[in-house]
Scaffold this motif. Structure first.
Motif, mmCIF file in Angstrom:
data_model
loop_
_atom_site.group_PDB
_atom_site.id
_atom_site.type_symbol
_atom_site.label_atom_id
_atom_site.label_comp_id
_atom_site.label_asym_id
_atom_site.label_seq_id
_atom_site.Cartn_x
_atom_site.Cartn_y
_atom_site.Cartn_z
ATOM 1 N N HIS A 27 0.033 -12.384 1.081
ATOM 2 C CA HIS A 27 0.060 -12.589 -0.377
ATOM 3 C C HIS A 27 -1.354 -12.471 -0.955
ATOM 4 O O HIS A 27 -1.563 -11.819 -1.982
ATOM 5 N N HIS A 59 4.774 -5.988 3.790
ATOM 6 C CA HIS A 59 5.052 -7.407 3.555
ATOM 7 C C HIS A 59 6.527 -7.632 3.265
ATOM 8 O O HIS A 59 7.161 -8.534 3.829
ATOM 9 N N GLU A 63 9.302 -9.813 5.368
ATOM 10 C CA GLU A 63 10.077 -10.926 4.818
ATOM 11 C C GLU A 63 11.568 -10.674 4.979
ATOM 12 O O GLU A 63 12.319 -11.597 5.312
ATOM 13 N N HIS A 121 7.277 -14.045 -8.028
ATOM 14 C CA HIS A 121 8.054 -13.969 -6.794
ATOM 15 C C HIS A 121 7.339 -14.711 -5.651
ATOM 16 O O HIS A 121 7.963 -15.489 -4.923
ATOM 17 N N GLU A 125 8.581 -18.011 -3.350
ATOM 18 C CA GLU A 125 8.607 -18.065 -1.872
ATOM 19 C C GLU A 125 7.760 -19.218 -1.347
ATOM 20 O O GLU A 125 8.146 -19.914 -0.403
HETATM 21 FE FE LIG Z 1 6.032 -12.642 -0.089
#
Ligand SMILES: [Fe+2]
Ligand SMILES: [Fe+2]
Length: 197
Positions: A27, A59, A63, A121, A125
């Motif tokens: 991130h 990424h 996920e 977003h 998470e």
């Molecule tokens: Fe993420």
């Protein structure tokens, strides 16, 4: 202190290479790359945007393949569904953006909208999914999943492809986001096979 720095601090407090530490690092890296795209111009911006697309593809695939296999079991379906919907929306916006001229007036405003969607977003998470993983998985499980993701990152192909060295960038030589995402999923699948071996 900016958010990327806070994420790196949080990652540093977790055992190295555990899944949540790796995701926080990713991130932070993506946030920095948004800044890099904004801060550059012309061919440099184009190259920075390609890196951003690859980072997000890798990424997102991690996920979808690694994180959601865990959080789908730990969290109410609505929560992970919302996250997946947000990722699909990000992918669509990214695909639109990659058809936008990086030198044109529309690019930066649209990039900013994408960045805001990513920030929202990531916040979801970090507040819902990451704590569930930290609370419910054993240290060993968190390490195994983190190693799997790191392994997929290490076997990522380097860019530009040698055959393209010295050639000017054209739309035809840069894979679209959907293809980058598929490549990342393939790398994860391969990495998982190696982890099992
Ligand atoms: Fe993420
Ligand atoms: Fe995500």
């Amino acid at each position: 202190m900016d958010t990327a720095h806070e994420e790196r601090m949080t990652a540093a407090r977790l055992p190295g290479d555990t899944i949540v530490a790796v995701l926080y690092e990713q991130h932070a890296r993506i946030r920095d790359q948004f800044d890099a795209v904004t801060a550059t111009e012309g061919a440099d911006r184009s190259a920075a945007f390609d890196t951003l697309r690859e980072l997000i593809a890798t990424h997102q695939a991690a996920e979808d393949v690694v994180l959601r296999t865990v959080t789908d079991k730990l969290l109410p379906a609505g929560l992970t569904r919302a996250s997946t919907d947000e990722e699909e929306s990000l992918a669509r916006e990214l695909a639109d953006l990659e058809r936008t001229d990086v030198r044109g007036p529309e690019f930066l405003p649209r990039l900013r909208l994408l960045e805001e969607a990513f920030e929202l977003h990531a916040a979801h998470e970090e507040s819902d999914e990451f704590p569930a993983v930290l609370a419910e998985l054993s240290a060993q499980e968190q390490e195994e999943l983190g190693r799997w993701m790191k392994r997929a990152g290490r076997i990522a192909p380097t860019r530009p492809h040698p055959a393209l060295a010295g050639h000017p960038r054209t739309e035809a030589v840069v894979a679209p986001f959907a293809a980058l995402y598929d490549q990342a999923r393939d790398r994860l699948a391969e990495a998982h096979g190696k982890t099992d071996a």
